[in-house]
Design a protein around this motif. Sequence first.
Motif, PDB file in Angstrom:
ATOM      1  N   MET A 160       0.841  -1.209   0.000  1.00  0.00           N
ATOM      2  CA  MET A 160       0.000   0.000   0.000  1.00  0.00           C
ATOM      3  C   MET A 160       0.869   1.249   0.000  1.00  0.00           C
ATOM      4  N   ASP A 190       2.499   1.590  -3.224  1.00  0.00           N
ATOM      5  CA  ASP A 190       1.585   2.066  -4.253  1.00  0.00           C
ATOM      6  C   ASP A 190       1.367   3.567  -4.159  1.00  0.00           C
ATOM      7  N   ARG A 245       3.650   6.027  -5.727  1.00  0.00           N
ATOM      8  CA  ARG A 245       3.643   6.155  -7.185  1.00  0.00           C
ATOM      9  C   ARG A 245       2.654   7.221  -7.664  1.00  0.00           C
ATOM     10  N   MET A 271      -2.366   2.467 -16.613  1.00  0.00           N
ATOM     11  CA  MET A 271      -2.869   3.786 -16.223  1.00  0.00           C
ATOM     12  C   MET A 271      -2.391   4.117 -14.823  1.00  0.00           C
ATOM     13  N   ASN A 272      -2.060   5.380 -14.620  1.00  0.00           N
ATOM     14  CA  ASN A 272      -1.626   5.820 -13.289  1.00  0.00           C
ATOM     15  C   ASN A 272      -2.808   6.382 -12.520  1.00  0.00           C
ATOM     16  N   GLN A 273      -2.691   6.337 -11.217  1.00  0.00           N
ATOM     17  CA  GLN A 273      -3.750   6.892 -10.388  1.00  0.00           C
ATOM     18  C   GLN A 273      -3.721   8.418 -10.448  1.00  0.00           C
TER      19      GLN A 273
END
Lengths: 320, 320
Positions: A1, A4, A7, A210-212
């Motif tokens: 988490m 993640d 990023r 795809m990026n957040q």
Amino acid sequence: MALDMRRVIDPDTYFDHNSPPTNLGWAHDEVDKFIKAQSPDQRIVLVTSGGTTVPLENNTVRFVDNFSAGTRGSCSAEQFLAMGYAVIFLYREQSLQPFNRNYSHNTKGVLSFLERTNGQIRIKPEWEEKMGQDLDNYQKYTQENKLLMVNFTTLSDYLFLLREVSLLVASLGPRVMFYLAAAVSDFFIPSHSLSEHKIQSATGDLTLHMNQVPKFLRPLVKNWAPLCFIVSFKLETDPELLGPKARHALEKYGHQVVIANMLHTRKFQVWLFTKEEAMRPAVIQISQDDLDAGRDIEQDLVEELARRHQQYISSTLQQD
Amino acid sequence: MALDMRRVIDPDTYFDHNSPPTNLGWAHDEVDKFIKAQSPDQRIVLVTSGGTTVPLENNTVRFVDNFSAGTRGSCSAEQFLAMGYAVIFLYREQSLQPFNRNYSHNTKGVLSFLERTNGQIRIKPEWEEKMGQDLDNYQKYTQENKLLMVNFTTLSDYLFLLREVSLLVASLGPRVMFYLAAAVSDFFIPSHSLSEHKIQSATGDLTLHMNQVPKFLRPLVKNWAPLCFIVSFKLETDPELLGPKARHALEKYGHQVVIANMLHTRKFQVWLFTKEEAMRPAVIQISQDDLDAGRDIEQDLVEELARRHQQYISSTLQQD
């Protein structure tokens, strides 16, 4: 988490790496004029409405879209106007607009409202009264500087416009409400890794990374418009997630209200989560009969929010 | 390449693994009635128009869409009607429709065409003639069974409806034209690997694996409607690919015409590729002045196709 989350780029980085929409300068000037035209105690709401697109190619043939016709936003904008608010309506191009919404997405098309009688082309008698009211309202609110329409298409357009409008209205403080009903994409493709041309299919399968999207509610609440009354939305399809996610958003961003709703019952039922009512959210609901009779849940929802907004304004005035 | 191609499922498998749209039975009955109402030498065209969506979730919040307002298809449908064709218009819900197209996607909304004069709500005088013509045409063609509208939203809807209509009109042979202007997705997410609920963003990045859509032009030309006159479209953004891809499609599927066009010049210029003119495609173009004067390239394009279709009908009659 934790890995993640690292990023996810921060909002400023997003703006540095994307180009502003062509209507940003126009929007700045219009919003500036609009708020200067208001009286000192005029309540103002920014309503965002419709879905954002995420292009998959620079020369865009394909894009990821969010399901939203703009019903909630366009209907709510009408209710806010009826309650005396000045409305900045930030909407997806071709999505539903206040007053026009009853005619534009009719599946039979515009011409189905017309007929030829004695050689004259005219509105069908059964539509005359309703269309007349909507036209009068639309013109009245526009001419009286109570309704300003600003359009977007892509996620990037939306975010640039949201920041611009937020910074402009921020100085008006508590009498501004944000009603963030737009369905904003959670993922995007960074412009530097976009395909220049149409993605070719001959090479087999397609994998999209795809990026957040950074959470823009954080700088909105903290930096852009910290004194305003901010209402965000949470749409889910899994009922188990709705309450926890609404509470999590309130804790994380510290704003005033989360409107939680389920995809398939959103026209009948919504929950209002606030810090004080995190475990006992207020429910607003209408019946199928109400809906069939032309009543919209947005009427009750907007009335309730206007009431809470008034309390918020009063409480901040007392603190001064 | 061979390895990649093996991963593409065949069209029958696609139909086995996806559910038909709810309007399939209705469409079957309406198309059946429509073609039975035509005279024996009536030329018929199936016009497909608008983009298909590919849902990313079973409870759809997000989808991949193809850029297409339906301008080419809706405008061409009007031209085919003017040239005496009976038109089956298979279109994306909310995309442009023949005759309605001039009013529905106006950014100011439907109400901008209306005014109140002496207390009466009416169409603005400058729009009366045009709207009157469009209404008359729309009603005439619909009442005379010359225009049938069938709508789709998803890729899957589109493919089921395309097969259904094809099998129904196939028996009419050469006098049926297929004008496949819809922007159909090349990639899809198989329904068994769709996310049941809204994809959550808290877990970081998103990777989407999409499979290639089987090429439905192959069974259409070979099995569904082998005697019909079939026109497909090729839209590209890279000029280097346009000619090679158009020729490749003709060779691969063996149909009659490929209309090739570039995303940014598609309103001014198109190329007609046929087997006989594979290296010297006919060019159809109009000028900016023509366009400003309200002339559409579809007028010339449809005239040229109708001429070639007539030759095709004559040549197949001579073979009998």
